[in-house]
Structure formats: C-alpha cells, structure tokens
Design a protein around this motif. Structure first.
Motif, PDB file in Angstrom:
ATOM      1  N   ARG A   1       0.718  -1.026   0.100  1.00 57.11           N
ATOM      2  CA  ARG A   1      -0.057   0.088  -0.118  1.00 57.11           C
ATOM      3  C   ARG A   1       0.813   1.280   0.069  1.00 57.11           C
ATOM      4  O   ARG A   1       0.646   2.099  -0.822  1.00 57.11           O
ATOM      5  CB  ARG A   1      -0.915   0.001   1.089  1.00 57.11           C
ATOM      6  CG  ARG A   1      -1.932   1.082   1.349  1.00 57.11           C
ATOM      7  CD  ARG A   1      -2.978   1.009   2.269  1.00 57.11           C
ATOM      8  NE  ARG A   1      -2.608   0.601   3.594  1.00 57.11           N
ATOM      9  CZ  ARG A   1      -2.560  -0.593   4.339  1.00 57.11           C
ATOM     10  NH1 ARG A   1      -2.979  -1.638   3.561  1.00 57.11           N
ATOM     11  NH2 ARG A   1      -2.004  -0.542   5.350  1.00 57.11           N
ATOM     12  N   ARG A   2       2.064   1.153   1.061  1.00 58.06           N
ATOM     13  CA  ARG A   2       2.933   2.441   0.752  1.00 58.06           C
ATOM     14  C   ARG A   2       3.489   2.792  -0.491  1.00 58.06           C
ATOM     15  O   ARG A   2       3.729   3.642  -1.029  1.00 58.06           O
ATOM     16  CB  ARG A   2       3.890   2.126   1.980  1.00 58.06           C
ATOM     17  CG  ARG A   2       3.344   2.403   3.270  1.00 58.06           C
ATOM     18  CD  ARG A   2       3.118   3.755   3.785  1.00 58.06           C
ATOM     19  NE  ARG A   2       3.952   4.655   3.233  1.00 58.06           N
ATOM     20  CZ  ARG A   2       5.045   4.867   4.215  1.00 58.06           C
ATOM     21  NH1 ARG A   2       4.762   4.585   5.375  1.00 58.06           N
ATOM     22  NH2 ARG A   2       5.776   6.043   4.035  1.00 58.06           N
ATOM     23  N   LEU A   3       3.904   1.450  -1.008  1.00 59.94           N
ATOM     24  CA  LEU A   3       4.620   1.596  -2.489  1.00 59.94           C
ATOM     25  C   LEU A   3       3.499   2.099  -3.330  1.00 59.94           C
ATOM     26  O   LEU A   3       3.861   2.892  -4.377  1.00 59.94           O
ATOM     27  CB  LEU A   3       5.061   0.334  -2.853  1.00 59.94           C
ATOM     28  CG  LEU A   3       6.433  -0.193  -2.103  1.00 59.94           C
ATOM     29  CD1 LEU A   3       6.850  -1.549  -2.622  1.00 59.94           C
ATOM     30  CD2 LEU A   3       7.545   0.649  -2.191  1.00 59.94           C
ATOM     31  N   SER A   4       2.422   1.668  -3.450  1.00 62.20           N
ATOM     32  CA  SER A   4       1.333   2.150  -4.254  1.00 62.20           C
ATOM     33  C   SER A   4       1.036   3.850  -4.072  1.00 62.20           C
ATOM     34  O   SER A   4       0.890   4.413  -5.051  1.00 62.20           O
ATOM     35  CB  SER A   4       0.166   1.278  -4.362  1.00 62.20           C
ATOM     36  OG  SER A   4      -0.865   1.726  -4.875  1.00 62.20           O
ATOM     37  N   GLN A   5       1.076   3.881  -2.851  1.00 61.82           N
ATOM     38  CA  GLN A   5       0.653   5.385  -2.514  1.00 61.82           C
ATOM     39  C   GLN A   5       2.050   6.228  -3.047  1.00 61.82           C
ATOM     40  O   GLN A   5       1.783   7.355  -3.469  1.00 61.82           O
ATOM     41  CB  GLN A   5       0.581   5.660  -1.153  1.00 61.82           C
ATOM     42  CG  GLN A   5      -0.641   4.898  -0.582  1.00 61.82           C
ATOM     43  CD  GLN A   5      -0.907   5.087   1.026  1.00 61.82           C
ATOM     44  OE1 GLN A   5       0.091   5.732   1.618  1.00 61.82           O
ATOM     45  NE2 GLN A   5      -2.127   4.753   1.439  1.00 61.82           N
ATOM     46  N   ARG A   6       3.243   5.733  -2.762  1.00 65.97           N
ATOM     47  CA  ARG A   6       4.342   6.651  -3.140  1.00 65.97           C
ATOM     48  C   ARG A   6       4.309   6.658  -4.567  1.00 65.97           C
ATOM     49  O   ARG A   6       4.601   7.742  -5.455  1.00 65.97           O
ATOM     50  CB  ARG A   6       5.523   5.651  -2.678  1.00 65.97           C
ATOM     51  CG  ARG A   6       6.828   6.579  -3.099  1.00 65.97           C
ATOM     52  CD  ARG A   6       7.989   5.831  -2.316  1.00 65.97           C
ATOM     53  NE  ARG A   6       7.837   5.647  -1.024  1.00 65.97           N
ATOM     54  CZ  ARG A   6       8.741   4.981  -0.473  1.00 65.97           C
ATOM     55  NH1 ARG A   6       9.953   4.347  -0.939  1.00 65.97           N
ATOM     56  NH2 ARG A   6       8.592   5.023   0.858  1.00 65.97           N
TER      57      ARG A   6
ATOM     58  N   GLN B   1       4.342   9.915  -6.792  1.00 69.04           N
ATOM     59  CA  GLN B   1       5.186  10.240  -8.107  1.00 69.04           C
ATOM     60  C   GLN B   1       4.693  10.787  -9.400  1.00 69.04           C
ATOM     61  O   GLN B   1       5.066  11.479  -9.994  1.00 69.04           O
ATOM     62  CB  GLN B   1       6.416   9.262  -8.132  1.00 69.04           C
ATOM     63  CG  GLN B   1       7.143   8.913  -6.750  1.00 69.04           C
ATOM     64  CD  GLN B   1       8.307   7.870  -7.127  1.00 69.04           C
ATOM     65  OE1 GLN B   1       7.923   7.010  -7.938  1.00 69.04           O
ATOM     66  NE2 GLN B   1       9.185   7.898  -6.476  1.00 69.04           N
ATOM     67  N   LEU B   2       3.688   9.827  -9.760  1.00 66.57           N
ATOM     68  CA  LEU B   2       3.017  10.052 -10.880  1.00 66.57           C
ATOM     69  C   LEU B   2       2.220  11.454 -10.880  1.00 66.57           C
ATOM     70  O   LEU B   2       2.226  12.213 -11.841  1.00 66.57           O
ATOM     71  CB  LEU B   2       1.825   8.882 -11.230  1.00 66.57           C
ATOM     72  CG  LEU B   2       2.170   7.625 -11.596  1.00 66.57           C
ATOM     73  CD1 LEU B   2       1.088   6.677 -11.590  1.00 66.57           C
ATOM     74  CD2 LEU B   2       3.020   7.812 -13.002  1.00 66.57           C
ATOM     75  N   GLN B   3       1.682  11.634  -9.786  1.00 70.69           N
ATOM     76  CA  GLN B   3       1.027  13.217  -9.467  1.00 70.69           C
ATOM     77  C   GLN B   3       2.227  14.278  -9.856  1.00 70.69           C
ATOM     78  O   GLN B   3       1.860  15.173 -10.606  1.00 70.69           O
ATOM     79  CB  GLN B   3       0.196  13.179  -8.236  1.00 70.69           C
ATOM     80  CG  GLN B   3      -0.947  12.379  -8.167  1.00 70.69           C
ATOM     81  CD  GLN B   3      -1.533  12.587  -6.790  1.00 70.69           C
ATOM     82  OE1 GLN B   3      -1.129  13.237  -5.860  1.00 70.69           O
ATOM     83  NE2 GLN B   3      -2.759  11.581  -6.578  1.00 70.69           N
ATOM     84  N   MET B   4       3.365  13.979  -9.068  1.00 67.57           N
ATOM     85  CA  MET B   4       4.247  15.069  -9.365  1.00 67.57           C
ATOM     86  C   MET B   4       4.805  14.961 -10.813  1.00 67.57           C
ATOM     87  O   MET B   4       4.930  16.011 -11.029  1.00 67.57           O
ATOM     88  CB  MET B   4       5.515  14.766  -8.055  1.00 67.57           C
ATOM     89  CG  MET B   4       5.028  15.046  -6.857  1.00 67.57           C
ATOM     90  SD  MET B   4       6.483  14.972  -5.749  1.00 67.57           S
ATOM     91  CE  MET B   4       6.621  13.133  -5.518  1.00 67.57           C
TER      92      MET B   4
END
Length: 610
Positions: free
Chosen positions: A383-388, A392-395
């Motif tokens: 979940r943390r990797l998905s959120q990260r 990153q995609l958003q940034m």
C-alpha cells in the motif's frame, strides 16, 4: 649383573667387574679368570654383553670385543684369548650366530666378522646405523635386532625384512633392550612392557603385550627368559614369573564397578529409576567407584551420554554435566585397570524436558504470529509503495503541466506580437535580407520550443542556444539598447551538463521586463556559468536594471512574474522526485553601494535520476 647365560649346561653371570659360572659340584658361583696374553692390549672389563656358539665365547667390553675359548685347569675354568675385533671402540652388543659368524654393534651401527674379516652393514640401511642394544639369531637364519628407539628389526641376507614399531604394530615401546627367542616366538624387553611376537615362515603372525595391568611388577623390563613352563621377566621393581598354563589376564573380567550417587541441581536421584527432569534441573552430578586391590591408583573410567556415541575418558571418581540441553539421555559408565578388560556397564536413563518456548504448540503459535506479521507487513508495504507511486505520478504530471505552462509563458502573445511588429518594421524598411534572417531565427526558436517541450531535462548547450536566440529577438526589439554576455567556465563541457528544460528563460525575461525596461537606459545582462563542486554548477544572472528596491522607493518590489512562479514550482517538484535540493536566490546587486540591478543565483546538479 649385566647378563645371565646358559652355555653347554653351565650357567654364566656377567657383571661390570667379573665373569662367573655356577660350579656344578660345589653349587657355588666361581669367578673365571683370564689367561695372561700379551697380544690382548686392553682389559675386557667391564663386560657389556656375552654370547657363545661353536666353542667361541664372545665378550663385549667397554673398549672393544674379544673372543675366548674355555679350558679347565685344576678344576677351574680359564678363558684363553683367541681373537679381538679389528677396531678398538666401545661395543654395545655382540652375538655369535650358529655358523660362527660374529655380529656386533658399535657407535657407527652394525658390523660382522667372518673368517677374521670385518664387514660394515650400517651403510646398507639408515636403521642399521642407529644404536643397537641386542642381537639374536632366529630359527630361519634371520637376525632379530633390538634398536634403541627405532623398534625391532628382522634382518636377513643384507635386507631388513620386517620393521616393528609401537605406532604401527603395537610394540610395547620403540626402545628395545633385550631379545629372547624360543619355539618361533620373539620376546622383547622394553621400558613400556613385554612384547611377545609369533614369528614363523619368515612372517610375523601375531603379537601380545604384557604390562603391569597383566600382573608385571613394573613396565620397565630389563631382561626376559622363557621355557616350556613359564616366562621370567626381570623388571626394575623385581622379577615376575608368568605361568604358561594360567588364564590369560586379558580374558579376566574387569574390576567391580558401581554408580553410587546421582544429584540434579543438588537433589538426590535413585540410580535404578528413570527420571523426566524439568529444564531448570539440567545440571547433573554423578559419583562412581571401581575397585582394584592390586593397583588402586591405576583404575580408569569411560562414559558415553547417548546410545551410539563413542566412549570418552571420565574423571577419577565423578562426572559433572552443567546445563545439559533438553533431550533424552542414556549415561553409561565402565571401569578398567590400565589396559585390562572393562567392567560391566552401569547405566542411568533420564530425560530433560524442553521449556514451553521450545515446545511444539508454542513454536506453532510463533509461526502463525510471524506469518500474520509478514502478511500485514507485505500489505502495508504494498500500500505504501502504491501510494508513493501515485504521488510520484502526480508530481510527474504536475511537472509536465508546469512545463507546458512554462512553454506557453515563453511563447506568450505579447512576445509573438512584438516579434511580428519587428518583422513588419524590417519589411516596411525595405530590408528583405534582414527580414528573412529574422524570420528564419523565429522559426528556429519555435522549433526549439517544440523540442524542449517534449523533454524534462536538456543539455546546458541546448538551453544556451535557446537563450541566445531569445536574447537576440529581445535585443532587436529594444533597438540595440539591450546587450548581453554569456561566460562559461573552461572546466565545463556544456554537452555533458544536464539541467531542467526552460529553467533560465523566466529569469532572463524577468530581468528585461521588470529590471531593464523601467530603468530607461542602456541595459546589459551578464550570464555566468561555472563549476562549483565535483558534480554541481553555479549559474548567476545579473542585470543593470532598477533592482528589487528602485532608488527613491522604500519598499521592495513584490511582483513575481508567472514564469518565475512556474519555475519555482517546477524546481520544488523536481526536488521531491529526485531527492536533490534545487533552489535559487534573488537579491539586489549592491556591489557599488547603490542599487544597480538584480542578481539571480542557481546551484544545480550536473546530472539527474528520476
């Protein structure tokens, strides 16, 4: 007494100071005397060894060896000098074989004399060059040779046919003192005990060893004699006679043995019970005793703690096992007197239970807990990797959006309108060549814009090419009242440096519009690029405009162009994506004490990894 020998029915005794024989009539020992012979240059005394065959008495003395013949004179035996060895040296042992050949050992090793001629044998083999204590003839014509440290040798026809040692053949000792032979057996006296070797048909068939464990007075054997009834062994502690018809001492049972006392952490346990002990009661103490009236100090013990394990030496009267790990144990103990037979085995069975944290149910519970934690950690990590990844995609999307906004800011309508006006002015001024060049540069600028818009990072060389075109258009628009200087450090390779695309143009545009234009004078922009550290570059952009605090104003200009705002947002996002801090500083140029423009400083890495 050096040696006792039976020659032609007469018992002879050799000592340091005389040679005696037992008179059969008087039953007393009488001293034999040596006939005076001037051809004998040295005294035979003290005597070191004695041998006889073919009527020749060979006597080894301290200085050489002599051969005598015995004659009776007035009822007394007289030794008449017959011959002597050709060299005058100390002789350790001497032997006359059945053929009358004389074998003897001196400091150099083994020698022989046949028909008055001496022959050296110590060069035939290194073992024959060592000290030899005794030599005897065997029934097959071989010689048995007792060495002082190299074991027993069997020598025949110039070769050593057998070499017996303590390590290889279980000889009692490698120091062999005396040899006696009878009925295909070789008796070897040594400081480690008595060895009896069965020798027949030129082969060693068997070997037995007798020590104080078999009843000898001592292991230090000086000499040995055997007949059909007994074996007489001379030791440093006295004489022991072994009857041939007595039972073999090695077949007798071992000494009486008993396990007498057992404790577990101080608590007494019964030897004839089986115990299941708690894991805290894992320090055990055992006491035992083996009884031997003949040699009480020679009792030795062995034990093993588990079935199938090897026997190990135990202490004299007790065994301690501190902190035994949980397991099933079967302690077995036995006793022996030196090298004698072992006693019957005394045993004690016990089990040490494991603590609860080593039991199956607890281990299963730990396994279930561990697997649950692994699953939870895996899900949390996923979940943390998905959120990260989403962040990153958003940034990256924001960076792309800001790059598009920066492109629109660079090609704003005002800039295009000014370029078109300048182009119209050149056409109206009848300057078609200049207009064509200006139009070609404008097309190139648009092309560069499109190329840069597709990249997040470009080389410093590409950025500078774009800035030169942009400044050339702005200089033409200001009718040569705007100039610029670009200085690059010689240590830098612009093609090898990577910077964010379109990062410098907003600062140049801001310097022109908000610094130089309000000053209403000849404007100049200095762009300086140098290497700051091993992997960083420093960029400064200086103008001579009005600065952040124009003369006569008390407040700093707070206006921030859209291009600068977009650049700041882009640098912040790139910092988050790369983990590298990117920032810039803007301040008044107060080098001359007055506000003479604005300074922009950027410190950027030479390469990026996203």
């Amino acid at each position: 007494i050096i040696q006792v020998a039976f020659i032609d029915g007469v018992q002879w005794v050799a000592s340091d100071d005389s040679l005696m024989y037992l008179d059969n009539k008087t039953k007393k020992f009488t001293t034999a005397y040596f006939a005076i012979d001037h051809t004998q240059p040295f005294s035979v005394l003290p005597i070191k060894d004695l041998s006889h065959a073919k009527g020749i008495y060979a006597v080894a003395g301290a200085y050489s060896a002599f051969m005598y013949r015995v004659s009776d004179e007035a009822g007394k035996k007289k030794l008449v000098f017959n011959n002597m060895l050709p060299n005058i040296r100390r002789t350790y042992s001497i032997h006359v074989d059945p053929s009358g050949n004389i074998w003897y050992s001196q400091a150099e090793g083994l020698f022989s004399m046949k028909n008055g001629k001496e022959k050296e044998h110590h060069s035939e083999h290194p073992l024959l060059a060592s000290r030899i204590n005794d030599i005897v003839s065997l029934d097959d014509g071989s010689l048995a040779i007792a060495t002082d440290g190299n074991g027993l040798l069997v020598y025949r026809d110039g070769k050593i046919t057998h070499h017996l040692t303590s390590r290889k053949d279980k000889l009692a000792s490698d120091i062999c003192r005396k040899i006696f032979t009878r009925h295909n057996k070789i008796y070897v006296a040594s400081p480690g005990g008595l060895s009896i070797i069965k020798y027949s048909n030129h082969q060693v068939a068997d070997m037995e060893t007798y020590t104080d464990a078999e009843g000898l007075a001592s292991n230090d054997i000086k000499d040995v004699y055997a007949d059909s009834n007994s074996i007489c062994v001379a030791t440093s502690a006295g004489i022991t006679t072994i009857a041939r018809n007595r039972p073999d001492p090695r077949q007798v049972k071992g000494p009486p043995f008993a396990l007498t006392h057992i404790t577990s952490n101080g608590k007494v346990l019964a030897p004839d019970s089986i115990y299941n002990l708690d894991h805290h009661a894992n320090s055990l103490h055992f006491e035992y005793i083996g009884i031997s009236f003949r040699a009480p100090g020679a009792v030795k013990y062995q034990y093993k703690l588990r079935d199938g394990s090897a026997w190990q030496a135990a202490g004299a009267a007790s065994l301690d096992f501190p902190f035994l790990p949980p397991d099933q144990y079967h302690l077995q103990l036995r006793a022996s007197v030196k090298n004698g037979p072992w006693s019957e085995v005394s045993s004690f069975r016990f089990t040490i239970s494991p603590p609860f944290w080593q039991k199956g149910w607890f281990l299963f519970l730990c396994l279930v807990t561990f697997l649950s934690l692994v699953v939870f950690a895996f899900r949390w990590r996923t979940r943390r990797l998905s959120q990260r990844h989403q962040a990153q995609l958003q940034m990256q999307n924001q960076v792309t959006y800001l790059e598009q906004q920066a492109l629109q800011s660079m090609m704003n309508p005002h800039f295009i309108f000014n370029v078109m006006n300048s182009l119209q002015h050149l056409i109206n001024s009848q300057e078609p060549h200049a207009a064509n060049l200006y139009l070609a540069d404008f097309a190139r600028l648009i092309r560069l814009n499109l190329d840069i818009a597709a990249k997040s990072f470009i080389s410093l060389e590409e950025e500078l090419a774009y800035l030169r075109l942009y400044l050339s258009f702005e200089s033409l628009r200001f009718k040569e009242s705007l100039t610029y200087t670009i200085t690059i450090d010689d240590e830098l390779e612009p093609d090898d440096c990577e910077i964010p695309a379109m990062v410098l143009q907003p600062f140049i545009e801001n310097a022109i519009w908000h610094g130089i234009m309000p000053a209403e004078r000849q404007g100049h922009i200095w762009i300086t690029i140098r290497r700051q550290e091993e992997d960083k570059i420093h960029i400064s952009i200086v103008d001579n405009g009005v600065g952040l605090t124009p003369p006569g104003h008390h407040r700093v200009r707070t206006h921030e162009s859209k291009g600068l705002k977009l650049t700041k947002q882009r640098l912040d996002l790139i910092s988050k994506l790369t983990g590298i801090s990117l920032h810039f500083d803007i301040y008044d140029n107060k080098a001359t004490g007055n506000c003479t423009g604005t300074v922009v400083e950027l410190t950027l890495p030479m390469h990026y990894s996203m």
